[in-house]
Design a protein around this motif. Sequence first.
Motif, PDB file in Angstrom:
ATOM      1  N   LEU A 112     -10.846   5.658  -5.806  1.00 54.46           N
ATOM      2  CA  LEU A 112     -10.685   4.359  -6.451  1.00 54.46           C
ATOM      3  C   LEU A 112     -11.074   4.389  -7.925  1.00 54.46           C
ATOM      4  CD1 LEU A 112     -11.937   2.009  -3.589  1.00 54.46           C
ATOM      5  CD2 LEU A 112      -9.576   2.458  -4.297  1.00 54.46           C
ATOM      6  N   ALA A 113     -11.824   5.420  -8.346  1.00 51.83           N
ATOM      7  CA  ALA A 113     -12.125   5.592  -9.766  1.00 51.83           C
ATOM      8  C   ALA A 113     -10.941   6.181 -10.522  1.00 51.83           C
ATOM      9  CB  ALA A 113     -13.341   6.503  -9.944  1.00 51.83           C
ATOM     10  N   ARG A 114      -9.931   6.649  -9.777  1.00 50.87           N
ATOM     11  CA  ARG A 114      -8.773   7.283 -10.423  1.00 50.87           C
ATOM     12  C   ARG A 114      -7.439   6.643 -10.072  1.00 50.87           C
ATOM     13  NH1 ARG A 114      -7.995  12.551  -8.626  1.00 50.87           N
ATOM     14  NH2 ARG A 114      -9.243  12.274  -6.737  1.00 50.87           N
ATOM     15  N   LEU A 115      -7.405   5.831  -9.027  1.00 49.72           N
ATOM     16  CA  LEU A 115      -6.155   5.270  -8.543  1.00 49.72           C
ATOM     17  C   LEU A 115      -6.162   3.755  -8.725  1.00 49.72           C
ATOM     18  CD1 LEU A 115      -3.613   6.416  -7.087  1.00 49.72           C
ATOM     19  CD2 LEU A 115      -4.697   5.732  -4.932  1.00 49.72           C
ATOM     20  N   PRO A 116      -5.229   3.206  -9.512  1.00 50.31           N
ATOM     21  CA  PRO A 116      -5.241   1.767  -9.791  1.00 50.31           C
ATOM     22  C   PRO A 116      -4.595   0.956  -8.674  1.00 50.31           C
ATOM     23  CG  PRO A 116      -3.473   2.812 -11.023  1.00 50.31           C
ATOM     24  CD  PRO A 116      -4.184   3.915 -10.285  1.00 50.31           C
ATOM     25  N   VAL A 117      -5.313   0.776  -7.584  1.00 47.31           N
ATOM     26  CA  VAL A 117      -4.810  -0.043  -6.483  1.00 47.31           C
ATOM     27  C   VAL A 117      -5.800  -1.158  -6.194  1.00 47.31           C
ATOM     28  CG1 VAL A 117      -3.482   1.809  -5.400  1.00 47.31           C
ATOM     29  CG2 VAL A 117      -5.866   1.467  -4.742  1.00 47.31           C
ATOM     30  N   GLY A 118      -5.273  -2.299  -5.818  1.00 43.32           N
ATOM     31  CA  GLY A 118      -6.130  -3.420  -5.461  1.00 43.32           C
ATOM     32  C   GLY A 118      -6.133  -3.718  -3.975  1.00 43.32           C
ATOM     33  N   ARG A 119      -5.244  -3.043  -3.234  1.00 44.77           N
ATOM     34  CA  ARG A 119      -5.113  -3.315  -1.799  1.00 44.77           C
ATOM     35  C   ARG A 119      -5.555  -2.091  -1.003  1.00 44.77           C
ATOM     36  NH1 ARG A 119       0.513  -6.141  -0.373  1.00 44.77           N
ATOM     37  NH2 ARG A 119      -0.809  -6.883   1.342  1.00 44.77           N
ATOM     38  N   VAL A 120      -6.457  -2.324  -0.050  1.00 43.64           N
ATOM     39  CA  VAL A 120      -6.992  -1.249   0.792  1.00 43.64           C
ATOM     40  C   VAL A 120      -6.933  -1.695   2.244  1.00 43.64           C
ATOM     41  CG1 VAL A 120      -9.004   0.176   1.344  1.00 43.64           C
ATOM     42  CG2 VAL A 120      -8.545  -0.459  -1.038  1.00 43.64           C
ATOM     43  N   ALA A 121      -6.498  -0.799   3.122  1.00 45.84           N
ATOM     44  CA  ALA A 121      -6.504  -1.070   4.563  1.00 45.84           C
ATOM     45  C   ALA A 121      -7.091   0.127   5.291  1.00 45.84           C
ATOM     46  CB  ALA A 121      -5.095  -1.361   5.075  1.00 45.84           C
ATOM     47  N   LEU A 122      -7.656  -0.123   6.455  1.00 45.38           N
ATOM     48  CA  LEU A 122      -8.157   0.923   7.332  1.00 45.38           C
ATOM     49  C   LEU A 122      -7.240   1.032   8.538  1.00 45.38           C
ATOM     50  CD1 LEU A 122     -11.999   0.102   7.411  1.00 45.38           C
ATOM     51  CD2 LEU A 122     -10.742   1.516   5.771  1.00 45.38           C
ATOM     52  N   ALA A 123      -7.085   2.251   9.044  1.00 42.20           N
ATOM     53  CA  ALA A 123      -6.213   2.455  10.199  1.00 42.20           C
ATOM     54  C   ALA A 123      -6.689   3.675  10.967  1.00 42.20           C
ATOM     55  CB  ALA A 123      -4.760   2.647   9.749  1.00 42.20           C
ATOM     56  N   GLY A 124      -6.211   3.800  12.217  1.00 39.03           N
ATOM     57  CA  GLY A 124      -6.569   4.977  12.991  1.00 39.03           C
ATOM     58  C   GLY A 124      -5.928   4.978  14.352  1.00 39.03           C
ATOM     59  N   PHE A 125      -5.992   6.135  15.003  1.00 37.17           N
ATOM     60  CA  PHE A 125      -5.412   6.325  16.326  1.00 37.17           C
ATOM     61  C   PHE A 125      -6.500   6.682  17.328  1.00 37.17           C
ATOM     62  CE2 PHE A 125      -3.743   9.681  19.277  1.00 37.17           C
ATOM     63  CZ  PHE A 125      -3.068   8.814  20.137  1.00 37.17           C
ATOM     64  N   SER A 126      -6.473   6.051  18.499  1.00 39.56           N
ATOM     65  CA  SER A 126      -7.386   6.366  19.598  1.00 39.56           C
ATOM     66  C   SER A 126      -8.834   6.137  19.158  1.00 39.56           C
ATOM     67  CB  SER A 126      -7.136   7.802  20.082  1.00 39.56           C
ATOM     68  OG  SER A 126      -7.801   8.069  21.290  1.00 39.56           O
ATOM     69  N   ASP A 127      -9.706   7.160  19.227  1.00 35.61           N
ATOM     70  CA  ASP A 127     -11.068   6.990  18.714  1.00 35.61           C
ATOM     71  C   ASP A 127     -11.052   6.547  17.255  1.00 35.61           C
ATOM     72  OD1 ASP A 127     -12.218   7.695  21.107  1.00 35.61           O
ATOM     73  OD2 ASP A 127     -13.296   9.444  20.346  1.00 35.61           O
ATOM     74  N   GLY A 128     -10.089   7.060  16.500  1.00 33.94           N
ATOM     75  CA  GLY A 128      -9.955   6.648  15.109  1.00 33.94           C
ATOM     76  C   GLY A 128      -9.558   5.191  14.973  1.00 33.94           C
ATOM     77  N   GLY A 129      -8.790   4.680  15.952  1.00 33.21           N
ATOM     78  CA  GLY A 129      -8.465   3.264  15.950  1.00 33.21           C
ATOM     79  C   GLY A 129      -9.685   2.401  16.208  1.00 33.21           C
ATOM     80  N   SER A 130     -10.518   2.830  17.145  1.00 35.05           N
ATOM     81  CA  SER A 130     -11.772   2.124  17.407  1.00 35.05           C
ATOM     82  C   SER A 130     -12.662   2.138  16.171  1.00 35.05           C
ATOM     83  CB  SER A 130     -12.512   2.781  18.585  1.00 35.05           C
ATOM     84  OG  SER A 130     -11.730   2.768  19.757  1.00 35.05           O
ATOM     85  N   TYR A 131     -12.674   3.285  15.482  1.00 38.25           N
ATOM     86  CA  TYR A 131     -13.499   3.418  14.276  1.00 38.25           C
ATOM     87  C   TYR A 131     -12.982   2.504  13.166  1.00 38.25           C
ATOM     88  CZ  TYR A 131     -16.725   6.058  11.260  1.00 38.25           C
ATOM     89  OH  TYR A 131     -17.756   6.459  10.436  1.00 38.25           O
ATOM     90  N   ALA A 132     -11.655   2.459  12.996  1.00 36.71           N
ATOM     91  CA  ALA A 132     -11.070   1.593  11.978  1.00 36.71           C
ATOM     92  C   ALA A 132     -11.388   0.127  12.252  1.00 36.71           C
ATOM     93  CB  ALA A 132      -9.560   1.807  11.919  1.00 36.71           C
ATOM     94  N   LEU A 133     -11.267  -0.292  13.499  1.00 40.52           N
ATOM     95  CA  LEU A 133     -11.582  -1.674  13.853  1.00 40.52           C
ATOM     96  C   LEU A 133     -13.043  -2.005  13.554  1.00 40.52           C
ATOM     97  CD1 LEU A 133      -9.749  -1.912  17.303  1.00 40.52           C
ATOM     98  CD2 LEU A 133      -9.065  -3.071  15.196  1.00 40.52           C
ATOM     99  N   SER A 134     -13.937  -1.112  13.947  1.00 35.04           N
ATOM    100  CA  SER A 134     -15.370  -1.366  13.785  1.00 35.04           C
ATOM    101  C   SER A 134     -15.764  -1.396  12.314  1.00 35.04           C
ATOM    102  CB  SER A 134     -16.166  -0.296  14.546  1.00 35.04           C
ATOM    103  OG  SER A 134     -15.850  -0.323  15.927  1.00 35.04           O
TER     104      SER A 134
END
Length: 222
Positions: A112-134
């Motif tokens: 984020l110190a190098r990429l000019p974006v204002g929108r961020v989302a989290l995502a994941g699959f299976s255990d990674g999906g649980s992690y993204a939700l939490s």
Amino acid sequence: MTASRAADGRLDARPSAAPAGPPPEPGVTALDLGPGAEVLLAVPPGEVVALLVFFHGAGGSAADALRAVAEPAAARGVAVLAPTSAAATWDLIAGGLGRDVAVLDAALADVLARLPVGRVALAGFSDGGSYALSLGVANGDLAEAVTAFSPGFVAAPGRYGRPRFWISHGTDDRVLPVERCGRRVAASLTADGYEVGYHEFAGGHVVTPDLVDDALRWWLDG
């Protein structure tokens, strides 16, 4: 980041209106975050409109995450940040929040110190999906949306902000059965007052390109 912040699942990194560092080159690069930290960044050519953090499933890797989402994300101008868990799965599931949160926060701060974006989302699959939700519930002041493919649960240590949620789950999932996982998670978040888009499909424990396309469209166009 302090150890207590990591244990609370809180992320300190934030987008900047005027990033100070040189922008990352298009393509896939490995971030240099020190020994034992593996994080890949996939940057599409042209304008980058958003950043998606994607968490792999148990036993997976950052490379697996990119194989699942990098191509459809690039088609929408979305960069993908993909960490590899320190253990076989994410720290929340493997003993408690800590190292993986700290590595992710360092990676986000770098990007984020190098990429000019204002929108961020989290995502994941299976255990990674649980992690993204939490982590999404705990960091709704950073992540505007969370997309979870075949998640098992949500267990946030705290609640900040009001992110939107999109969840998909296969009706024939033999790993994390839909009735006690996807349906229960969606109902729990809805009962807590969150906006939840829930999608069931005829299939097993998978994340497919069409599901990724649907999730990206929901996030970016919603």
